[in-house]
Design an enzyme around this catalytic site. Structure first.
Site, PDB file in Angstrom:
ATOM      1  N   CYS A 188      -4.888 -63.858 -19.033  1.00  0.00           N
ATOM      2  CA  CYS A 188      -3.787 -62.918 -19.263  1.00  0.00           C
ATOM      3  C   CYS A 188      -3.161 -63.184 -20.625  1.00  0.00           C
ATOM      4  CB  CYS A 188      -2.731 -63.075 -18.178  1.00  0.00           C
ATOM      5  SG  CYS A 188      -3.309 -62.852 -16.484  1.00  0.00           S
ATOM      6  N   CYS A 238      -4.717 -61.780 -24.010  1.00  0.00           N
ATOM      7  CA  CYS A 238      -4.431 -60.377 -24.296  1.00  0.00           C
ATOM      8  C   CYS A 238      -2.926 -60.157 -24.526  1.00  0.00           C
ATOM      9  CB  CYS A 238      -4.927 -59.520 -23.139  1.00  0.00           C
ATOM     10  SG  CYS A 238      -4.887 -57.751 -23.466  1.00  0.00           S
ATOM     11  N   HIS A 239      -2.116 -60.566 -23.552  1.00  0.00           N
ATOM     12  CA  HIS A 239      -0.694 -60.178 -23.569  1.00  0.00           C
ATOM     13  C   HIS A 239       0.179 -61.042 -24.477  1.00  0.00           C
ATOM     14  CE1 HIS A 239      -0.704 -56.980 -20.532  1.00  0.00           C
ATOM     15  NE2 HIS A 239      -1.674 -57.652 -19.958  1.00  0.00           N
ATOM     16  N   CYS A 263       7.716 -56.882   6.898  1.00  0.00           N
ATOM     17  CA  CYS A 263       8.698 -56.188   7.738  1.00  0.00           C
ATOM     18  C   CYS A 263       8.015 -55.182   8.665  1.00  0.00           C
ATOM     19  CB  CYS A 263       9.734 -55.480   6.862  1.00  0.00           C
ATOM     20  SG  CYS A 263      10.982 -56.592   6.157  1.00  0.00           S
ATOM     21  N   CYS A 300      -5.843 -55.086 -14.478  1.00  0.00           N
ATOM     22  CA  CYS A 300      -6.071 -56.027 -15.578  1.00  0.00           C
ATOM     23  C   CYS A 300      -7.289 -56.905 -15.295  1.00  0.00           C
ATOM     24  CB  CYS A 300      -4.844 -56.909 -15.784  1.00  0.00           C
ATOM     25  SG  CYS A 300      -3.675 -56.262 -17.008  1.00  0.00           S
TER      26      CYS A 300
END
Length: 263
Positions: free
Chosen positions: A173, A176-177, A109, A221
């Site tokens: 990812c 770990c998560h 924008c 991360c």
């Protein structure tokens, strides 16, 4: 004026954080709440709210080569309509022909409506604008549900990135998560997308004395496990955000008070 207030907060944050280190270590959540209370007692306002205030000023200001404000920017609910808009991002926008997260939408924008060239758009202004727009979705139920083919493709890419192992530690990812969801890495609690990962960003991290957007957090991360981080406003950033918030939506999570305050 806003910048000087923010600078004062940032300088003061170091002193407050140092104070906390002299005491018995607390649970990270309790520690954050204690720091939050200290800010309110000392200044009467939280640092994240100052960033949101700065973003509000930028949002309504007529700027750029075209001399227009961002009130003409459509975040998915109509030009200038911000209440709950962040809870539905990322999404496909016909005017750009792309799937965009909040930060990418703000940049597009600024380019299309205000006439800024990409190379002159300042990251700190995007952070402030992101903080302001996101604050209008405080406590909103996350509602990211890919339906357009471009959204589904972005979700699929995000899921692939989530499980892709890379870097010197052969990390992903998910390792770990997902595998350590509900536990801690060092002092930080770990959440999976189904547990509401992503619901607290943008947030002011008092340990770092700075605002973290969702894209900042993804970069953190990556770098923390030794993998080169994706650039801001890039497809990997949008794809991972799409995957994480879609899974959070499926599980029925809502955003925290935005901007959040955390360690």
């Amino acid at each position: 004026m806003r910048k000087s207030l923010i600078l004062t907060f940032l300088l003061s944050a170091t002193a407050l954080f140092a104070l906390s280190q002299q005491e018995k270590p607390l649970d990270p959540f309790e520690e954050a709440m204690k720091q939050r209370q200290q800010y309110l007692q000392n200044f009467g306002i939280l640092p994240g709210d100052l960033f949101a205030s700065q973003g509000e000023e930028l949002f309504h200001a007529k700027r750029g080569p075209k001399g227009k404000s961002l009130e003409e920017c459509d975040f998915g609910l109509g030009p200038g309509k911000l209440e709950g808009a962040y809870a539905r991002l990322p999404r496909y926008f016909p005017d750009t022909g792309k799937v965009e997260d909040l930060e990418t939408r703000i940049v597009s924008c600024m380019e299309r409506i205000q006439g800024f060239k990409p190379e002159v758009i300042k990251r700190d202004e995007v952070v402030a604008l992101t903080t302001f727009v996101a604050s209008k979705s405080t406590k909103a139920k996350i509602a990211v549900r890919p339906q357009h083919p471009a959204e589904l493709a972005m979700y699929t890419l995000g899921r692939e990135l989530w499980y892709t192992r890379a870097g010197p530690r052969d990390m992903s990812c998910a390792i770990c998560h997902d595998n350590y969801a509900g536990k801690r890495v060092r002092l930080s609690p770990v959440m999976s997308p189904k547990q509401g990962l992503g619901s607290e960003w943008p947030a002011y991290r008092f340990e770092e004395d700075r605002m973290y957007t969702f894209e900042n957090r993804i970069q953190f991360c990556y770098t923390s496990v030794g993998i080169p981080a994706p650039a801001f406003y890039s497809e990997p950033q949008i794809a991972l955000t799409m995957y994480i918030l879609t899974e959070a939506s499926k599980a029925g999570h809502s955003f925290q008070e935005l901007p959040f305050f955390t360690r």
